[in-house]
Motif scaffolding. Structure first.
Motif, mmCIF file in Angstrom:
data_model
loop_
_atom_site.group_PDB
_atom_site.id
_atom_site.type_symbol
_atom_site.label_atom_id
_atom_site.label_comp_id
_atom_site.label_asym_id
_atom_site.label_seq_id
_atom_site.Cartn_x
_atom_site.Cartn_y
_atom_site.Cartn_z
ATOM 1 N N ILE A 92 0.822 -1.218 0.000
ATOM 2 C CA ILE A 92 0.000 0.000 0.000
ATOM 3 C C ILE A 92 0.855 1.267 0.000
ATOM 4 O O ILE A 92 0.434 2.303 -0.522
ATOM 5 C CB ILE A 92 -0.998 0.013 1.179
ATOM 6 C CG1 ILE A 92 -0.298 -0.227 2.513
ATOM 7 C CG2 ILE A 92 -2.107 -0.988 0.963
ATOM 8 C CD1 ILE A 92 -1.216 -0.051 3.703
ATOM 9 N N ILE A 93 2.054 1.209 0.567
ATOM 10 C CA ILE A 93 2.937 2.373 0.487
ATOM 11 C C ILE A 93 3.354 2.606 -0.962
ATOM 12 O O ILE A 93 3.483 3.752 -1.412
ATOM 13 C CB ILE A 93 4.161 2.191 1.406
ATOM 14 C CG1 ILE A 93 3.723 2.197 2.875
ATOM 15 C CG2 ILE A 93 5.190 3.296 1.170
ATOM 16 C CD1 ILE A 93 4.841 1.951 3.863
ATOM 17 N N ALA A 94 3.537 1.517 -1.715
ATOM 18 C CA ALA A 94 3.851 1.645 -3.143
ATOM 19 C C ALA A 94 2.715 2.340 -3.883
ATOM 20 O O ALA A 94 2.952 3.162 -4.782
ATOM 21 C CB ALA A 94 4.118 0.271 -3.746
ATOM 22 N N LEU A 95 1.464 2.043 -3.510
ATOM 23 C CA LEU A 95 0.317 2.719 -4.129
ATOM 24 C C LEU A 95 0.352 4.216 -3.857
ATOM 25 O O LEU A 95 0.072 5.036 -4.740
ATOM 26 C CB LEU A 95 -0.992 2.133 -3.593
ATOM 27 C CG LEU A 95 -1.331 0.687 -3.947
ATOM 28 C CD1 LEU A 95 -2.651 0.290 -3.295
ATOM 29 C CD2 LEU A 95 -1.420 0.498 -5.447
ATOM 30 N N VAL A 96 0.689 4.584 -2.619
ATOM 31 C CA VAL A 96 0.759 5.998 -2.243
ATOM 32 C C VAL A 96 1.817 6.724 -3.070
ATOM 33 O O VAL A 96 1.564 7.803 -3.620
ATOM 34 C CB VAL A 96 1.064 6.140 -0.740
ATOM 35 C CG1 VAL A 96 1.474 7.570 -0.405
ATOM 36 C CG2 VAL A 96 -0.150 5.748 0.085
ATOM 37 N N LYS A 97 2.994 6.135 -3.164
ATOM 38 C CA LYS A 97 4.072 6.792 -3.901
ATOM 39 C C LYS A 97 3.712 6.950 -5.376
ATOM 40 O O LYS A 97 3.951 8.006 -5.987
ATOM 41 C CB LYS A 97 5.375 6.003 -3.765
ATOM 42 C CG LYS A 97 6.547 6.696 -4.448
ATOM 43 C CD LYS A 97 7.847 5.961 -4.288
ATOM 44 C CE LYS A 97 8.962 6.723 -4.990
ATOM 45 N NZ LYS A 97 10.261 6.012 -4.916
ATOM 46 N N TYR A 98 3.119 5.914 -5.962
ATOM 47 C CA TYR A 98 2.748 5.971 -7.378
ATOM 48 C C TYR A 98 1.677 7.038 -7.605
ATOM 49 O O TYR A 98 1.762 7.839 -8.546
ATOM 50 C CB TYR A 98 2.240 4.604 -7.826
ATOM 51 C CG TYR A 98 2.019 4.486 -9.320
ATOM 52 C CD1 TYR A 98 3.061 4.088 -10.159
ATOM 53 C CD2 TYR A 98 0.780 4.776 -9.885
ATOM 54 C CE1 TYR A 98 2.861 3.984 -11.531
ATOM 55 C CE2 TYR A 98 0.578 4.671 -11.250
ATOM 56 C CZ TYR A 98 1.625 4.269 -12.070
ATOM 57 O OH TYR A 98 1.422 4.175 -13.431
ATOM 58 N N ALA A 99 0.662 7.067 -6.753
ATOM 59 C CA ALA A 99 -0.416 8.044 -6.894
ATOM 60 C C ALA A 99 0.099 9.464 -6.708
ATOM 61 O O ALA A 99 -0.324 10.388 -7.418
ATOM 62 C CB ALA A 99 -1.527 7.745 -5.894
ATOM 63 N N ALA A 100 1.012 9.658 -5.762
ATOM 64 C CA ALA A 100 1.558 10.988 -5.521
ATOM 65 C C ALA A 100 2.336 11.497 -6.722
ATOM 66 O O ALA A 100 2.328 12.693 -7.024
ATOM 67 C CB ALA A 100 2.451 10.971 -4.282
ATOM 68 N N ALA A 101 3.011 10.578 -7.432
ATOM 69 C CA ALA A 101 3.846 10.969 -8.567
ATOM 70 C C ALA A 101 3.052 11.154 -9.854
ATOM 71 O O ALA A 101 3.461 11.921 -10.728
ATOM 72 C CB ALA A 101 4.939 9.926 -8.790
ATOM 73 N N HIS A 102 1.915 10.478 -9.994
ATOM 74 C CA HIS A 102 1.208 10.462 -11.274
ATOM 75 C C HIS A 102 -0.179 11.106 -11.223
ATOM 76 O O HIS A 102 -0.896 11.052 -12.220
ATOM 77 C CB HIS A 102 1.075 9.023 -11.775
ATOM 78 C CG HIS A 102 2.388 8.351 -12.036
ATOM 79 N ND1 HIS A 102 3.070 8.484 -13.224
ATOM 80 C CD2 HIS A 102 3.158 7.555 -11.256
ATOM 81 C CE1 HIS A 102 4.194 7.796 -13.173
ATOM 82 N NE2 HIS A 102 4.278 7.217 -11.991
ATOM 83 N N SER A 103 -0.570 11.677 -10.100
ATOM 84 C CA SER A 103 -1.902 12.264 -10.000
ATOM 85 C C SER A 103 -1.869 13.511 -9.132
ATOM 86 O O SER A 103 -1.064 13.619 -8.193
ATOM 87 C CB SER A 103 -2.889 11.250 -9.410
ATOM 88 O OG SER A 103 -4.149 11.838 -9.175
ATOM 89 N N ASP A 104 -2.765 14.455 -9.458
ATOM 90 C CA ASP A 104 -2.900 15.678 -8.662
ATOM 91 C C ASP A 104 -4.086 15.603 -7.705
ATOM 92 O O ASP A 104 -4.435 16.598 -7.061
ATOM 93 C CB ASP A 104 -3.080 16.890 -9.584
ATOM 94 C CG ASP A 104 -1.830 17.165 -10.415
ATOM 95 O OD1 ASP A 104 -0.722 16.905 -9.902
ATOM 96 O OD2 ASP A 104 -1.973 17.612 -11.570
ATOM 97 N N ILE A 105 -4.723 14.442 -7.598
ATOM 98 C CA ILE A 105 -5.910 14.292 -6.762
ATOM 99 C C ILE A 105 -5.538 14.435 -5.281
ATOM 100 O O ILE A 105 -4.587 13.817 -4.815
ATOM 101 C CB ILE A 105 -6.594 12.932 -7.002
ATOM 102 C CG1 ILE A 105 -7.107 12.852 -8.447
ATOM 103 C CG2 ILE A 105 -7.745 12.706 -6.027
ATOM 104 C CD1 ILE A 105 -7.685 11.490 -8.806
#
Length: 477
Positions: free
Chosen positions: A361-374
């Motif tokens: 789940i930490i990997a999901l956070v890092k990916y979302a932070a890098a690829h989304s402005d949500i």
């Protein structure tokens, strides 16, 4: 500052997380929660949407009640997508520009569409990973900004059964009775982005996510994702073998697997303290060996040998914690094996949150932070202070105090005024009976002390005693 919230719905556990991302892109995990998924998820696919919804919404409530998150409310969420049907397919496409022109994002989108059309599949496309590009027959690393007539692209498409997505869509994710909008993230891409370095991808490596009921394999070389596949087997197969072989419950088998289980390459002379432990190791090693053999076969079928993958194997997933599994994998594949690790720059606001246990789940956070402005969290706005509150909150400086007019005085207070404590008899009326009972007994005038401090002290004490004498017996004592 923005916030990321994510949910991972796995075959054994359902996990949730909230993290903050500051202006420097630094990530801090604020809260993480998890629940057993029971039999509601099988092979990474939701089987009972209602039961999964209940568990997910309990996790949402726990996250929102966390001291580091409250009083915020989750307003958007990222959900991991993957599962048993995840696979990769190769596709390519060519676009002719009708004359030399600059290659733009629109050109790349045309390449994607053409390659998708050439794919000719009804499976859901989760992601498109570029392999290589060429412009007018010459290979280029980055095509955006280049000029040419003919652009050619080769891609790896990550696909899955449409039923995976439909099953996830049926899961209701709510906050205080309101639906939370969701955005899907391909689990494999999120995990490999954090676990692998550019060097790993360039020289060649294998990423393995050894989960409860599925094992996902991805091969990278020359900086590109070349193959991905999912095996319908995982560490839960070992637990079921122990249940059947030892006639014990699933919970007991899982505990035995963790405490006594071990995967060994050579089972002829198993070193064990007793016959029961030897039998446990035998069951564990047999099933673990089968899983490793299937991993090795998948790598070979993709056309790769150990020499082609110099960076070796990067291993993740809950099943990877099985004692001896990494050593067995290393021996049979003849590649070095290391465990995937969380990016060291990611911090945790709660010491109870262990990074190694929450890699997925930490990997999901890092990916979302890098690829989304949500921004996934709504924080209640602080109420605007009224004029009275502003006045009360305003700091009182000595200069401000000096300029403030005191009620009942003829002029503003001056801190250097030698008569600051003298009553202004012209404007302040005193009651007629003040000190009336003492007028005959008390002399308010201090005796002459000639500036001697000791005489002044004695005179002051005598005066205080005279004030209290009418009311206090034995005042000398």
């Amino acid at each position: 500052m923005k916030y990321i919230a994510a949910i991972e719905i796995g075959s054994s556990r359902i996990k949730g997380i909230v993290a903050s991302v500051d202006d420097t892109a630094a990530i801090t995990v604020l809260a993480a929660e998890e629940l057993d998924s029971g039999e509601t998820v099988r092979y990474g696919r939701v089987q009972n949407a209602r039961e999964v919804s209940l568990r997910v919404n309990e996790i949402i409530q726990r996250l929102e009640n966390s001291p580091k998150v409250a009083p915020g409310r989750i307003s958007a969420i990222f959900v991991a997508n993957g599962g048993r049907s995840l696979a990769s397919t190769f596709a390519e496409a060519t676009v002719r520009l009708g004359g030399e022109a600059e290659i733009t994002d629109q050109t790349l989108q045309r390449l994607h569409k053409e390659a998708r059309y050439n794919l000719a599949t009804d499976r859901e496309v989760l992601a498109i990973a570029p392999r290589r590009f060429s412009v007018d027959g010459a290979e280029v690393k980055k095509i955006i900004g280049a000029f040419g007539n003919v652009v050619h692209g080769e891609f790896t498409f990550l696909t899955a059964s449409p039923e995976n997505r439909r099953a996830l869509d049926r899961v209701k994710i709510e906050s205080q009775g309101n639906d939370i909008p969701r955005d899907y993230v391909t689990r494999l891409l999120a995990q490999t982005e954090m676990a692998l370095s550019d060097s790993d991808r360039q020289v060649g490596c294998v990423y393995i996510d050894f989960g409860a009921e599925t094992t996902t394999i991805a091969i990278f070389r020359e900086g590109a994702l070349l193959m991905a596949a999912t095996l319908p087997m995982g560490s839960a197969n070992i637990t079921r073998d122990l249940c059947a072989g030892l006639s014990i419950t699933a919970d007991t088998a899982e505990n035995i697997k963790i405490t006594k289980g071990k995967a060994v390459v050579e089972r002829v002379n198993i070193q064990a303290p007793d016959d029961e432990t030897r039998e446990i190791i035998n069951y564990v090693s047999a099933r673990a060996g089968e899983i490793v053999a299937n991993i090795n076969n998948s790598i070979a079928q993709a056309g790769f040998k150990a020499a082609d993958l110099a960076a070796g194997i990067v291993l993740s997933g809950g099943g990877a914690r099985l004692a001896g599994f990494a050593e067995m994998l290393e021996a049979q594949t003849r590649m070095k094996v290391r465990r995937a690790a969380v990016d060291a720059s990611i911090l945790s606001a709660d010491a109870r949150i262990k990074a190694a246990d929450n890699f997925d789940i930490i990997a999901l956070v890092k990916y979302a932070a890098a690829h989304s402005d949500i921004d996934c969290l709504d924080m209640p706005a602080k109420p605007e202070p009224t004029e009275e509150r502003r006045e009360e909150a305003r700091p009182r400086t000595a200069d401000a105090i000096g300029r403030t007019a005191a009620p009942g005085r003829r002029r503003d207070i001056d801190l250097d005024d030698p008569d600051l404590l003298r009553d202004d008899e012209e404007t302040i009326e005193q009651p007629d009976n003040v000190n009336d009972s003492y007028d005959d007994e008390i002399n308010d005038e201090l005796p002459e002390t000639d500036g001697d401090p000791e005489k002044t002290r004695v005179a002051l004490l005598e005066r205080i005693k005279n004030w209290f004498a009418p009311k206090v017996d034995n005042i000398d004592e």
